[in-house]
Motif scaffolding. Structure first.
Motif, PDB file in Angstrom:
ATOM      1  N   GLY A  69      91.176  12.467  50.664  1.00 13.68           N
ATOM      2  CA  GLY A  69      90.329  13.628  50.877  1.00 13.68           C
ATOM      3  C   GLY A  69      89.858  14.222  49.565  1.00 13.68           C
ATOM      4  N   CYS A  70      88.974  15.208  49.667  1.00 12.71           N
ATOM      5  CA  CYS A  70      88.383  15.762  48.454  1.00 12.71           C
ATOM      6  C   CYS A  70      87.901  17.176  48.708  1.00 12.71           C
ATOM      7  CB  CYS A  70      87.213  14.874  48.031  1.00 12.71           C
ATOM      8  SG  CYS A  70      86.482  15.424  46.491  1.00 12.71           S
ATOM      9  N   ASP A  71      88.158  18.058  47.731  1.00  7.37           N
ATOM     10  CA  ASP A  71      87.694  19.450  47.825  1.00  7.37           C
ATOM     11  C   ASP A  71      86.539  19.724  46.879  1.00  7.37           C
ATOM     12  OD1 ASP A  71      89.770  19.939  49.570  1.00  7.37           O
ATOM     13  OD2 ASP A  71      91.111  20.724  48.017  1.00  7.37           O
ATOM     14  N   LYS A  72      85.962  18.691  46.282  1.00  4.39           N
ATOM     15  CA  LYS A  72      84.968  18.926  45.240  1.00  4.39           C
ATOM     16  C   LYS A  72      83.580  19.243  45.800  1.00  4.39           C
ATOM     17  CE  LYS A  72      87.376  18.125  41.394  1.00  4.39           C
ATOM     18  NZ  LYS A  72      88.709  18.307  41.976  1.00  4.39           N
ATOM     19  N   PHE A  73      83.259  18.731  46.950  1.00  2.00           N
ATOM     20  CA  PHE A  73      81.969  18.998  47.577  1.00  2.00           C
ATOM     21  C   PHE A  73      80.779  18.763  46.658  1.00  2.00           C
ATOM     22  CE2 PHE A  73      84.949  21.100  50.371  1.00  2.00           C
ATOM     23  CZ  PHE A  73      84.476  20.779  51.631  1.00  2.00           C
ATOM     24  N   CYS A  74      80.713  17.603  46.049  1.00  2.00           N
ATOM     25  CA  CYS A  74      79.487  17.208  45.360  1.00  2.00           C
ATOM     26  C   CYS A  74      78.387  17.255  46.421  1.00  2.00           C
ATOM     27  CB  CYS A  74      79.616  15.804  44.787  1.00  2.00           C
ATOM     28  SG  CYS A  74      80.931  15.696  43.566  1.00  2.00           S
ATOM     29  N   SER A  75      77.208  17.730  46.026  1.00  2.00           N
ATOM     30  CA  SER A  75      76.234  18.093  47.067  1.00  2.00           C
ATOM     31  C   SER A  75      75.640  16.892  47.803  1.00  2.00           C
ATOM     32  CB  SER A  75      75.115  18.937  46.449  1.00  2.00           C
ATOM     33  OG  SER A  75      74.432  18.184  45.462  1.00  2.00           O
ATOM     34  N   PHE A  76      75.898  15.670  47.290  1.00  2.00           N
ATOM     35  CA  PHE A  76      75.344  14.463  47.930  1.00  2.00           C
ATOM     36  C   PHE A  76      76.352  13.749  48.815  1.00  2.00           C
ATOM     37  CE2 PHE A  76      76.909  13.622  43.638  1.00  2.00           C
ATOM     38  CZ  PHE A  76      77.914  12.708  43.903  1.00  2.00           C
ATOM     39  N   CYS A  77      77.617  14.188  48.826  1.00  2.00           N
ATOM     40  CA  CYS A  77      78.702  13.309  49.268  1.00  2.00           C
ATOM     41  C   CYS A  77      79.300  13.689  50.624  1.00  2.00           C
ATOM     42  CB  CYS A  77      79.800  13.324  48.213  1.00  2.00           C
ATOM     43  SG  CYS A  77      81.135  12.174  48.572  1.00  2.00           S
ATOM     44  N   VAL A  78      79.553  12.689  51.457  1.00  2.00           N
ATOM     45  CA  VAL A  78      80.131  12.941  52.791  1.00  2.00           C
ATOM     46  C   VAL A  78      81.659  12.976  52.803  1.00  2.00           C
ATOM     47  CG1 VAL A  78      78.261  12.005  54.220  1.00  2.00           C
ATOM     48  CG2 VAL A  78      80.007  10.449  53.319  1.00  2.00           C
ATOM     49  N   VAL A  79      82.280  12.536  51.704  1.00  2.00           N
ATOM     50  CA  VAL A  79      83.738  12.358  51.730  1.00  2.00           C
ATOM     51  C   VAL A  79      84.503  13.626  52.156  1.00  2.00           C
ATOM     52  CG1 VAL A  79      85.759  11.929  50.253  1.00  2.00           C
ATOM     53  CG2 VAL A  79      83.843  10.334  50.250  1.00  2.00           C
ATOM     54  N   PRO A  80      84.169  14.819  51.612  1.00  2.00           N
ATOM     55  CA  PRO A  80      84.928  15.998  52.046  1.00  2.00           C
ATOM     56  C   PRO A  80      84.832  16.245  53.552  1.00  2.00           C
ATOM     57  CG  PRO A  80      83.690  16.472  50.057  1.00  2.00           C
ATOM     58  CD  PRO A  80      83.198  15.134  50.548  1.00  2.00           C
ATOM     59  N   TYR A  81      83.788  15.741  54.186  1.00  2.00           N
ATOM     60  CA  TYR A  81      83.636  15.929  55.636  1.00  2.00           C
ATOM     61  C   TYR A  81      84.326  14.809  56.426  1.00  2.00           C
ATOM     62  CZ  TYR A  81      80.013  18.729  53.453  1.00  2.00           C
ATOM     63  OH  TYR A  81      79.362  19.607  52.643  1.00  2.00           O
ATOM     64  N   GLY A 107      92.947   7.020  45.645  1.00  2.00           N
ATOM     65  CA  GLY A 107      92.644   8.327  46.203  1.00  2.00           C
ATOM     66  C   GLY A 107      91.176   8.604  45.985  1.00  2.00           C
ATOM     67  N   GLN A 108      90.555   9.343  46.885  1.00  2.00           N
ATOM     68  CA  GLN A 108      89.143   9.688  46.657  1.00  2.00           C
ATOM     69  C   GLN A 108      89.014  10.515  45.391  1.00  2.00           C
ATOM     70  OE1 GLN A 108      89.952   9.978  50.185  1.00  2.00           O
ATOM     71  NE2 GLN A 108      88.734   8.170  50.641  1.00  2.00           N
ATOM     72  N   ASN A 109      90.081  11.236  45.081  1.00  2.00           N
ATOM     73  CA  ASN A 109      90.095  12.105  43.911  1.00  2.00           C
ATOM     74  C   ASN A 109      91.495  11.984  43.324  1.00  2.00           C
ATOM     75  OD1 ASN A 109      88.823  15.500  43.560  1.00  2.00           O
ATOM     76  ND2 ASN A 109      89.075  13.822  42.119  1.00  2.00           N
ATOM     77  N   SER A 142      88.683   8.746  39.819  1.00  2.00           N
ATOM     78  CA  SER A 142      89.012  10.021  39.173  1.00  2.00           C
ATOM     79  C   SER A 142      87.779  10.909  39.015  1.00  2.00           C
ATOM     80  CB  SER A 142      89.583   9.746  37.784  1.00  2.00           C
ATOM     81  OG  SER A 142      90.776   9.001  37.896  1.00  2.00           O
ATOM     82  N   HIS A 143      88.018  12.209  39.016  1.00  2.00           N
ATOM     83  CA  HIS A 143      86.949  13.175  38.729  1.00  2.00           C
ATOM     84  C   HIS A 143      87.152  13.684  37.300  1.00  2.00           C
ATOM     85  CE1 HIS A 143      84.397  16.710  38.836  1.00  2.00           C
ATOM     86  NE2 HIS A 143      83.900  16.280  39.984  1.00  2.00           N
ATOM     87  N   PRO A 144      86.075  13.802  36.509  1.00  2.00           N
ATOM     88  CA  PRO A 144      86.245  14.252  35.118  1.00  2.00           C
ATOM     89  C   PRO A 144      86.979  15.585  35.004  1.00  2.00           C
ATOM     90  CG  PRO A 144      84.021  13.413  35.456  1.00  2.00           C
ATOM     91  CD  PRO A 144      84.685  13.423  36.804  1.00  2.00           C
ATOM     92  N   VAL A 164      80.379   9.563  36.387  1.00  2.00           N
ATOM     93  CA  VAL A 164      79.668  10.702  35.799  1.00  2.00           C
ATOM     94  C   VAL A 164      78.467  11.067  36.665  1.00  2.00           C
ATOM     95  CG1 VAL A 164      78.219   9.293  34.244  1.00  2.00           C
ATOM     96  CG2 VAL A 164      78.755  11.643  33.629  1.00  2.00           C
ATOM     97  N   GLN A 165      77.913  10.119  37.369  1.00  2.00           N
ATOM     98  CA  GLN A 165      76.778  10.255  38.305  1.00  2.00           C
ATOM     99  C   GLN A 165      75.437  10.467  37.621  1.00  2.00           C
ATOM    100  OE1 GLN A 165      77.820   9.330  41.085  1.00  2.00           O
ATOM    101  NE2 GLN A 165      79.868  10.139  41.468  1.00  2.00           N
ATOM    102  N   SER A 166      75.375  11.327  36.589  1.00  2.00           N
ATOM    103  CA  SER A 166      74.099  11.585  35.907  1.00  2.00           C
ATOM    104  C   SER A 166      74.394  12.053  34.489  1.00  2.00           C
ATOM    105  CB  SER A 166      73.319  12.677  36.651  1.00  2.00           C
ATOM    106  OG  SER A 166      72.233  13.137  35.857  1.00  2.00           O
ATOM    107  N   ASN A 175      76.492  19.771  41.942  1.00  2.00           N
ATOM    108  CA  ASN A 175      77.750  20.518  42.023  1.00  2.00           C
ATOM    109  C   ASN A 175      78.919  19.729  41.414  1.00  2.00           C
ATOM    110  OD1 ASN A 175      79.335  22.759  42.680  1.00  2.00           O
ATOM    111  ND2 ASN A 175      79.965  21.860  44.649  1.00  2.00           N
ATOM    112  N   ARG A 176      78.655  19.097  40.270  1.00  2.00           N
ATOM    113  CA  ARG A 176      79.697  18.262  39.663  1.00  2.00           C
ATOM    114  C   ARG A 176      80.683  19.081  38.815  1.00  2.00           C
ATOM    115  NH1 ARG A 176      81.494  13.489  41.001  1.00  2.00           N
ATOM    116  NH2 ARG A 176      81.896  12.985  38.830  1.00  2.00           N
ATOM    117  N   LYS A 177      80.278  20.252  38.373  1.00  2.00           N
ATOM    118  CA  LYS A 177      81.172  21.147  37.600  1.00  2.00           C
ATOM    119  C   LYS A 177      81.597  20.587  36.245  1.00  2.00           C
ATOM    120  CE  LYS A 177      82.952  23.632  41.602  1.00  2.00           C
ATOM    121  NZ  LYS A 177      82.661  22.838  42.790  1.00  2.00           N
TER     122      LYS A 177
HETATM  123 FE1  SF4 Z   1      84.650  14.217  46.086  1.00  2.00          FE
HETATM  124 FE2  SF4 Z   1      83.868  12.067  44.664  1.00  2.00          FE
HETATM  125 FE3  SF4 Z   1      82.511  12.806  46.873  1.00  2.00          FE
HETATM  126 FE4  SF4 Z   1      82.370  14.316  44.662  1.00  2.00          FE
HETATM  127  S1  SF4 Z   1      81.632  12.166  44.865  1.00  2.00           S
HETATM  128  S2  SF4 Z   1      82.687  15.059  46.788  1.00  2.00           S
HETATM  129  S3  SF4 Z   1      84.421  14.108  43.839  1.00  2.00           S
HETATM  130  S4  SF4 Z   1      84.633  12.088  46.783  1.00  2.00           S
END
Ligand code: SF4
Ligand code: 5AD
Length: 445
Positions: free
Chosen positions: A158-170, A202-204, A240-242, A267-269, A279-281
């Motif tokens: 699971g993931c609490d980061k909520f990158c604005s493009f990503c479905v994983v947290p849902y 792990g997703q994160n 991993s998330h940075p 890094v995505q971008s 919303n990468r922070k």
């Molecule tokens: Fe979480 Fe990675 Fe998706 Fe961002 S891209 S919401 S860090 S799983």
């Protein structure tokens, strides 16, 4: 004795799905299932789906179409949908696709035997809750069958980061870590069965904070405890998330020889404006500084990343910043994707770019990433590496495995058993692998 029932699992997507598919097979073993590689002879087919990028549901419908004749030929066959598409769209697919008998989300695989029994009794079952318990806690003790020298081990989900493009947290839900003692027990069990390299999943994964005696353990603390297991030779972790790359984890890269010098750090971008919209922070600069610190701890660490091009609002200048970041880092491996709007995510509401613009950027980025990866492969020629041999190579007498830096390496090694760790000299670089020559084994001092 009744004949065993046969299970066929088709796995899409990430390494966590590969791990989950193995665990699903184990969860169904007490219900009389053995796995098969042939869908035609299966009594239960599970599609372990992925929702991260485009056309996920369409892929499921077309696979279900292909499976239809099997169902017609074998009335005992049940078909189940698992994974993130099941989580996100399972109820809808169940309504539209009569061939589907059960739907199970990623947090409910321990309930598969009960769901299968319900499906056999003629009810169509859906289970997509996020229960509080650890989904693999209830697994029966595994038979101590030998297995290959490498294994995945899920430590966090699971993931609490909520990158604005990503479905994983849902689809995978809130970030949750497995208790350290469970992870250690599973790792010891894997090692007893012949595993020498474990990749923690792990997703994160670097947000890991597992319950342990004396408080919570970080990923670095967990890695140090795993490294104390005799017979376990290599440890990796992904993804991993940075923002969760803590000081103790960076230090572990310098201090723990079993932790391999390879890090997938998306890094995505390279554009701060786009990173903010994602919303990468983190910023491009903070990411580059992080890599500097990792390289200070472990100078030969090989970096890998994910990139998204054509994110809503991405200009040619933003894209140029991504290319500049890639130039600055020098990646050994990377995965790059064209942005695809995922329903339910914030970015999906924003106007997208023309497909040709995104296609052209993706081509340019991939050309640069391929050039970098190949230059790094080429630079390995002449160097000594340690390879964990995993399986026979393509040619007779050849064995194939991975170097510390996750390069695929093959070598003449007649009679070498999978699981052997050997020093090699790299003698050639091919587009997707390295050729090595075994070095004589030095006698222990
Ligand atoms: Fe979480 Fe990675 Fe998706 Fe961002 S891209 S919401 S860090 S799983
Ligand atoms: N579009 C394109 N790529 C995506 N990824 C995640 N969501 C999307 C999306 N909507 C990519 C990211 C992530 C990797 C697993 O998949 O780069 O790191």
């Amino acid at each position: 004795m009744t004949a065993p029932k046969k299970l066929f699992v088709k796995t899409y997507g990430c390494q966590m799905n590969v791990y989950d598919s193995e665990r699903m097979a184990e969860a169904l073993a007490p219900a009389g299932y053995v796995t098969t590689q042939a869908a035609e002879e299966a009594d239960l087919i599970l599609l372990n789906t992925c929702h991260i990028r485009e056309k996920a549901a369409e892929k499921v419908y077309s696979e279900l179409g292909r499976l239809k004749p099997l169902k017609a030929a074998n009335p005992r066959l049940k078909i189940g949908l698992a994974g993130c598409v099941a989580q996100a769209e399972g109820a809808e697919i169940l309504a539209r696709a009569p061939a589907v008998d059960l739907v199970v989300g990623p947090q409910s695989y321990h309930r598969l035997p009960a769901l299968e029994a319900r499906a056999r009794a003629g009810a169509r079952a859906v289970e997509t809750e996020f229960p509080a318990e650890d989904k693999f806690d209830a697994l029966p003790a595994r038979p101590k069958a030998r297995r290959g020298p490498t294994a995945f081990l899920t430590v966090q989900e699971g993931c609490d980061k909520f990158c604005s493009f990503c479905v994983v947290p849902y689809t995978r839900g809130a970030e949750a870590s497995r208790p350290a003692a469970r992870v250690l027990a599973e790792a010891r069990d894997l090692v007893e069965r012949g595993v020498r390299e474990i990749t923690l999943l792990g997703q994160n994964v670097n947000a890991y904070h597992g319950a342990a005696e004396g408080g919570e353990w970080s990923l670095a603390r967990l890695i140090r405890a795993l490294a104390a297991i005799d017979g376990l030779e290599r440890i990796r972790y992904t993804t991993s998330h940075p923002c969760d790359m803590t000081d103790d984890l960076i230090a572990a890269h310098g201090e723990e020889p079993k932790l391999m010098p390879y890090l997938h750090l998306p890094v995505q971008s390279g554009s701060d404006r786009i990173l903010k919209a994602m919303n990468r922070k983190h910023t491009a600069e903070s990411y580059l500084r992080l890599i500097e610190r990792l390289r200070a701890a472990r100078p030969d660490i090989l970096m890998s990343s994910d990139f998204i091009v054509g994110f809503p609002g991405e200009t040619e200048e933003d894209f140029a910043e991504t290319m500049a970041l890639v130039e600055a880092v020098g990646y050994g491996q990377a995965f790059s994707f064209k942005y695809s709007a995922r329903p339910g995510t914030p970015a999906a509401e924003r106007p997208g770019l023309a497909a040709e613009v995104a296609d052209h950027r993706l081509q340019r980025l991939q050309a640069l990433l391929t050039k970098q990866a190949q230059a790094i492969q080429q630079a390995m020629v002449g160097r000594e590496v340690t390879v964990l041999f995993e399986k026979a190579g393509r040619l007779p007498g050849q064995m194939a495995g991975k170097s510390e830096h996750l390069h695929a390496v093959h070598a003449e090694a007649p009679g070498m058993a999978p699981g052997a760790l050997r020093r090699l000299r790299i003698v050639a670089a091919n587009p997707h692998s390295l050729t090595g020559a075994l070095l004589p084994e030095t006698a222990p001092a």
